[in-house]
Design a protein around this motif. Sequence first.
Motif, PDB file in Angstrom:
ATOM      1  N   UNK A  94      44.878  33.380  44.621  1.00  0.00           N
ATOM      2  CA  UNK A  94      43.218  33.262  43.916  1.00  0.00           C
ATOM      3  C   UNK A  94      41.667  34.276  44.808  1.00  0.00           C
ATOM      4  N   UNK A  95      42.501  34.242  45.889  1.00  0.00           N
ATOM      5  CA  UNK A  95      40.792  34.314  47.152  1.00  0.00           C
ATOM      6  C   UNK A  95      41.068  36.171  46.673  1.00  0.00           C
ATOM      7  N   UNK A  96      41.767  37.205  45.823  1.00  0.00           N
ATOM      8  CA  UNK A  96      41.307  38.461  45.606  1.00  0.00           C
ATOM      9  C   UNK A  96      40.959  38.413  44.724  1.00  0.00           C
ATOM     10  N   UNK A 132      36.354  32.512  50.022  1.00  0.00           N
ATOM     11  CA  UNK A 132      36.113  34.311  49.333  1.00  0.00           C
ATOM     12  C   UNK A 132      37.323  33.852  48.032  1.00  0.00           C
ATOM     13  N   UNK A 133      36.855  32.604  47.712  1.00  0.00           N
ATOM     14  CA  UNK A 133      37.764  32.044  46.018  1.00  0.00           C
ATOM     15  C   UNK A 133      36.943  32.782  45.270  1.00  0.00           C
ATOM     16  N   UNK A 134      37.918  33.759  44.388  1.00  0.00           N
ATOM     17  CA  UNK A 134      36.692  34.483  42.973  1.00  0.00           C
ATOM     18  C   UNK A 134      36.568  33.209  41.581  1.00  0.00           C
ATOM     19  N   UNK A 135      37.083  31.572  41.736  1.00  0.00           N
ATOM     20  CA  UNK A 135      36.771  30.566  41.461  1.00  0.00           C
ATOM     21  C   UNK A 135      36.962  29.102  42.387  1.00  0.00           C
ATOM     22  N   UNK A 136      36.189  28.322  41.170  1.00  0.00           N
ATOM     23  CA  UNK A 136      37.139  27.112  42.607  1.00  0.00           C
ATOM     24  C   UNK A 136      38.288  26.819  42.384  1.00  0.00           C
ATOM     25  N   UNK A 143      43.603  30.832  38.452  1.00  0.00           N
ATOM     26  CA  UNK A 143      43.652  32.376  38.317  1.00  0.00           C
ATOM     27  C   UNK A 143      45.033  32.769  38.586  1.00  0.00           C
ATOM     28  N   UNK A 144      45.946  32.317  38.995  1.00  0.00           N
ATOM     29  CA  UNK A 144      46.978  32.803  39.350  1.00  0.00           C
ATOM     30  C   UNK A 144      47.646  33.507  38.099  1.00  0.00           C
TER      31      UNK A 144
END
Length: 309
Positions: A94-96, A132-136, A143-144
């Motif tokens: 989830x950081x990408x 960097x997270x694309x969502x909280x 996200x995964x």
Amino acid sequence: MATRLGLGLPQYHRFHLGRDVPDVARAAERIGYDSVWVYERALFPEPATQGLYGIEGMPWPDSYRHVADPIVTLALAAAATERVELGSGVLVAPLHLPLQLAKALASLDAASGGRVIAGLGTGWSLDEYAATGVRPFEERGSVLDEVLDVCRAVWGPDPVRYRGRITTIESAAIGPKPARPIPILLAAGSRKARERLVDRADGWLPVSSGVDGIARQWKALQELAAERGRTRPLRTVLRTNAHYTPEGHRGDDRPPFHGSADQIVEDVVAHAAIGLDEILVDLQSGVRDAEELKDLAAEVYEKVRAAGV
């Protein structure tokens, strides 16, 4: 069949990224290791807003400062080797952005001739998610799921089409494609995460918590797979965060994979008896430099094989 052995690549700040990573990767291949591995730490908060692994009061180890980017590290290893698999244990998915991660892994697999193992997880650092997270952080599981969906779509035939909460691909050619289907391994702790693993992944990538704990988790995961009707075998890779001390660890309170080379070997042999496919030994903690890391890697490998593993 002998248990496969993997070796963690040098990512800490005391190593020279451009020189030591290819050097250690070549040595691992020459010694006989089956794979080389990286992990991800995006930053080192100062002061930390939470403890290590989210455990209150537990300090972050100093080794987490300036950890080299995992995909760049694997690319350096890929260019220096021909046989060993190239694993991430783990990438914090989830950081990408899903499309960028899928394309990077596909490019690395194509370049290496089909050697990538995509070990993914959701992570635990609130500081990393804030940066960097694309969502909280609270949405890390969903996200995964989207990362898994996007990877399968992007790695499949063109035209690629996908519509999710983060990613929209109307219709596009996206390449390069992987040289072969990239196996996805998940690090799963909760019941929901284990169900995701059984239903959607190719294998399991746990971190050692001691022989008894891993054996119980493996048995429970096999039972869950049978319960949910999975017929494909689960590939298993155990990650061990070793801490080498030449003089060894005295006393009965020794954590798994802490101590001398002989003590680390003793733990590898004990964990191999569980029946896992592969054991990844990350030996970079405690060694002074790449030369010592290569020597220790050779000693551990030879003694593990001599023990019949």
